[in-house]
Scaffold this motif. Structure first.
Motif, PDB file in Angstrom:
ATOM      1  N   LYS A   1      -4.354  -6.425 -10.700  1.00 11.43           N
ATOM      2  CA  LYS A   1      -3.332  -5.502 -10.197  1.00 11.43           C
ATOM      3  C   LYS A   1      -2.028  -6.186  -9.800  1.00 11.43           C
ATOM      4  N   GLY A   2      -0.990  -5.378  -9.739  1.00 11.02           N
ATOM      5  CA  GLY A   2       0.339  -5.866  -9.393  1.00 11.02           C
ATOM      6  C   GLY A   2       1.353  -4.968 -10.064  1.00 11.02           C
TER       7      GLY A   2
ATOM      8  N   SER B   1       5.873  -4.377 -11.118  1.00  8.30           N
ATOM      9  CA  SER B   1       7.253  -4.492 -10.641  1.00  8.30           C
ATOM     10  C   SER B   1       7.425  -3.814  -9.301  1.00  8.30           C
ATOM     11  N   ASN B   2       6.748  -2.678  -9.116  1.00 11.87           N
ATOM     12  CA  ASN B   2       6.854  -1.953  -7.845  1.00 11.87           C
ATOM     13  C   ASN B   2       6.305  -2.803  -6.695  1.00 11.87           C
TER      14      ASN B   2
ATOM     15  N   VAL C   1       0.793  -7.656 -13.753  1.00  5.89           N
ATOM     16  CA  VAL C   1      -0.288  -6.679 -13.819  1.00  5.89           C
ATOM     17  C   VAL C   1      -0.851  -6.669 -15.233  1.00  5.89           C
TER      18      VAL C   1
ATOM     19  N   ALA D   1      15.607  -3.312 -10.128  1.00  5.87           N
ATOM     20  CA  ALA D   1      16.115  -2.009  -9.674  1.00  5.87           C
ATOM     21  C   ALA D   1      15.539  -1.637  -8.310  1.00  5.87           C
ATOM     22  N   GLY D   2      14.310  -2.071  -8.037  1.00  5.06           N
ATOM     23  CA  GLY D   2      13.632  -1.654  -6.816  1.00  5.06           C
ATOM     24  C   GLY D   2      13.983  -2.451  -5.574  1.00  5.06           C
TER      25      GLY D   2
ATOM     26  N   ALA E   1       8.820  -5.683  -5.979  1.00  9.37           N
ATOM     27  CA  ALA E   1       9.968  -5.191  -5.203  1.00  9.37           C
ATOM     28  C   ALA E   1       9.553  -4.884  -3.770  1.00  9.37           C
TER      29      ALA E   1
ATOM     30  N   ILE F   1       0.844  -1.202   0.000  1.00  9.40           N
ATOM     31  CA  ILE F   1       0.000   0.000   0.000  1.00  9.40           C
ATOM     32  C   ILE F   1       0.877   1.249   0.000  1.00  9.40           C
ATOM     33  N   HIS F   2       1.957   1.200   0.741  1.00  8.60           N
ATOM     34  CA  HIS F   2       2.901   2.314   0.816  1.00  8.60           C
ATOM     35  C   HIS F   2       3.469   2.650  -0.562  1.00  8.60           C
ATOM     36  N   THR F   3       3.713   1.646  -1.370  1.00  8.51           N
ATOM     37  CA  THR F   3       4.381   1.848  -2.664  1.00  8.51           C
ATOM     38  C   THR F   3       3.404   2.227  -3.773  1.00  8.51           C
ATOM     39  N   SER F   4       2.103   2.097  -3.507  1.00 14.82           N
ATOM     40  CA  SER F   4       1.097   2.326  -4.552  1.00 14.82           C
ATOM     41  C   SER F   4       0.004   3.292  -4.101  1.00 14.82           C
TER      42      SER F   4
ATOM     43  N   LYS G   1      13.315  -5.499 -15.208  1.00 19.40           N
ATOM     44  CA  LYS G   1      14.436  -4.694 -14.729  1.00 19.40           C
ATOM     45  C   LYS G   1      13.985  -3.711 -13.652  1.00 19.40           C
ATOM     46  N   MET G   2      12.714  -3.301 -13.714  1.00 19.89           N
ATOM     47  CA  MET G   2      12.227  -2.373 -12.701  1.00 19.89           C
ATOM     48  C   MET G   2      12.177  -3.042 -11.333  1.00 19.89           C
ATOM     49  N   ALA G   3      11.699  -4.276 -11.276  1.00 20.70           N
ATOM     50  CA  ALA G   3      11.689  -4.994  -9.997  1.00 20.70           C
ATOM     51  C   ALA G   3      13.128  -5.180  -9.520  1.00 20.70           C
TER      52      ALA G   3
END
Lengths: 211, 211
Positions: free
Chosen positions: A192-193, A195-196, A166, A84-85, A199, A43-46, A80-82
């Motif tokens: 929903k879902g 890379s963010n 996602v 990176a995170g 991570a 929840i914090h990340t989205s 790559k985003m996951a």
């Protein structure tokens, strides 16, 4: 120049205050740890409270994930985003490593010649690491479908599957499929879902061991 | 092994079908291009239709962004995830580059000694690039607050501001603040946003020029 008054807080204070707000707005809903930390970090990340409803944990999945990370499990992800995170400092200090093969030229080539997705090839590579591995799927349903095949046909035993692709095509179904396998999973049911979220789930587990 | 039937589609077909679904579920709501592509890609990357309501564009912002990218503008972002998610092949072919200074040791050091956030220092560095620059803020309200200061006190003229920090502390306010400046902006009003949304907005603009 418009003036506004902002609270001056350290990043650590901002995070603590955010988690407090999230807890409050969850209105008394709670989960055992470390699941609760995972729900809150998603929840914090989205800023999307839907994750309180759509996150599904197989029995002890989060505990199993934390143990695996503690013992130096590697992570294979389809984006790559996951990669990176995920907090690499923390992961590396535990002996783990993140692998994302999605843009490797030979993966691109192999996917093209076989007529499959690059994510499929990535999962095959990840399955050959020969050490406990957490698979984090933030994008491709085909990655989950391939994991399902590897589990059922080739005896793959992932330490944990974080299934959070996602989207609108095959996403819902691929998550339902992976939940039929008798493997530890953390899945965001529905569309929903991302890379963010993938991570965030890994980082929440890492941070149970301190920052 | 549970069997399910999945549609076998190429990534391009999956994307087209997803965009069709999104358009349909938007129930006739529409935007001029290239705004519409941006709205759809944000929903595509999050499966969250709230972006149809919270995305705000200053006049011609998306058109201005596309022109800037076409002319080789650089991108400065406050997160490695946004940097990872932006299509570098396309950007590079246009002459642009992505900069993310957030983990540079000297940035970490400077932020510590000045008692400010790393994002603040990043924005200052980005302001000195000396070429048209798009700022993509996916995480830190302090980055938007610093941009506001640079614009008003130091004459910074960003090619475009993509203001999509996510969270619960200072996030809403920092977005309201940046929208008071007379600069081109694309902002996700409210708490929502994130690195994935920042990358999606840039990619949507890049893809108007082909893939």
């Amino acid at each position: 120049m418009r003036e506004m008054v902002f609270e001056i807080l350290t990043p650590r204070e901002i995070e603590a205050k955010s988690m407090e707000t999230i807890t409050k707005e969850l209105g008394g809903r709670t989960w055992p740890e470390p699941e609760f930390s995972i729900v809150k970090r998603c929840i914090h990340t989205s800023a999307d409270f839907d994750y309180a409803d759509n996150l599904c944990f197989s029995e002890d999945a989060a505990k199993i994930g934390v143990e695996a990370l503690k013992n130096g499990a590697d992570i294979v992800t389809d984006t790559k985003m996951a990669a990176a995170g995920i907090n690499k400092n923390k992961l590396t200090s535990l002996g783990g490593e993140v692998h994302c093969y999605i843009s490797d030229p030979d993966v691109v080539e192999e996917a093209k010649s076989r007529g499959c997705t690059r994510s499929t090839v990535c999962m095959e590579r990840g399955a050959k690491l020969g050490k406990p591995t957490i698979f984090v799927i933030g994008n491709a349903p085909t990655a989950l479908i391939e994991l399902h095949r590897l589990i059922n046909e080739e005896g793959l035993r992932p330490a944990l599957i974080v299934g959070v692709p996602v989207g609108f095509v095959n996403v819902v179904e691929s998550k339902e499929l992976i939940m039929t396998d008798d493997m530890p999973y953390i899945v965001a049911k529905g569309r929903k879902g991302g890379s963010n979220i993938g991570a965030a789930i890994i980082n929440a587990m890492l941070y149970t061991m301190g920052r």
